[in-house]
Scaffold this active site. Structure first.
Site, mmCIF file in Angstrom:
data_model
loop_
_atom_site.group_PDB
_atom_site.id
_atom_site.type_symbol
_atom_site.label_atom_id
_atom_site.label_comp_id
_atom_site.label_asym_id
_atom_site.label_seq_id
_atom_site.Cartn_x
_atom_site.Cartn_y
_atom_site.Cartn_z
ATOM 1 N N ASP A 278 0.862 -1.184 0.000
ATOM 2 C CA ASP A 278 0.000 0.000 0.000
ATOM 3 C C ASP A 278 0.891 1.223 0.000
ATOM 4 O O ASP A 278 1.954 1.222 0.622
ATOM 5 C CB ASP A 278 -0.895 0.004 1.242
ATOM 6 N N ASP B 299 -7.109 -1.588 -3.785
ATOM 7 C CA ASP B 299 -7.996 -1.268 -2.659
ATOM 8 C C ASP B 299 -9.074 -0.275 -3.073
ATOM 9 O O ASP B 299 -10.250 -0.434 -2.716
ATOM 10 C CB ASP B 299 -7.201 -0.683 -1.486
#
Length: 181
Positions: free
Chosen positions: A128, A146
């Site tokens: 991420d 995401d």
């Protein structure tokens, strides 16, 4: 002779949905590869984009919002298998529906889930890197996969709570007339 065209309601969104799965998957993996190995964000972090956004390196060993963190190899592979099984199930649903909005919502989830499954397989965790914040408020750190998954889930909710009831109301009069006749 002119070819008959199917209405948008009856035309299969299959090709468009598959293209969206591939686009999300490729965009997710390309951005991750670039920021990990091209730009080497590990060395250059944080990279400030705006007063409310920066790029950082975070390895998420869980699922959305860092839930269900897995520190063991067994936990990691359970998440990989779970992601692939969910992607397959949602992919079958996506391919069977004739409702474009629903198919595209499912495609966003499938493309994102597959992108994150690749990370878990290759790196042992999901990479991420997008961090949004405002003052002391910090949103979670996420990636393209995401964002696609969240958008797809919002789309599924909208479809089930708003669009499907509308479709059902449109189908109801024709069903009643068949029942009466």
């Amino acid at each position: 002779m002119q070819a008959a065209h199917a209405s948008p309601e009856t035309r299969s969104p299959r090709g468009l949905a598959i293209a969206l799965v591939l686009a999300i998957f490729v965009l997710d993996q390309a951005t991750k590869l670039w920021f990990l190995h091209g730009y080497d964000l590990r060395i250059h972090q944080p990279l400030t984009l705006a007063p409310f956004a920066e790029l950082v390196v975070v390895w998420n060993r869980g699922i959305s919002y860092g839930l269900f963190q897995q520190e063991t190899e067994l936990g990691r592979w359970i998440l990989v298998v779970g992601s692939v099984v969910a992607s397959l199930a949602l992919g079958v649903w996506m391919l069977r529906t004739n409702v474009r909005f629903l198919a595209l919502s499912l495609a966003l989830i499938v493309g994102g889930a597959l992108g994150n499954a690749v990370d878990r397989t290759v790196y042992g965790a999901v990479f991420d890197f997008v961090h949004l914040y405002w003052g002391r408020f910090s949103w979670y750190v996420f990636n393209v996969a995401d964002a696609a998954i969240v958008a797809g889930v919002v789309g599924l909710l909208y479809d089930s709570l708003v669009l499907e009831p509308r479709r059902a109301r449109r189908r109801a009069p024709s069903q009643e007339s068949r029942d009466e006749g």
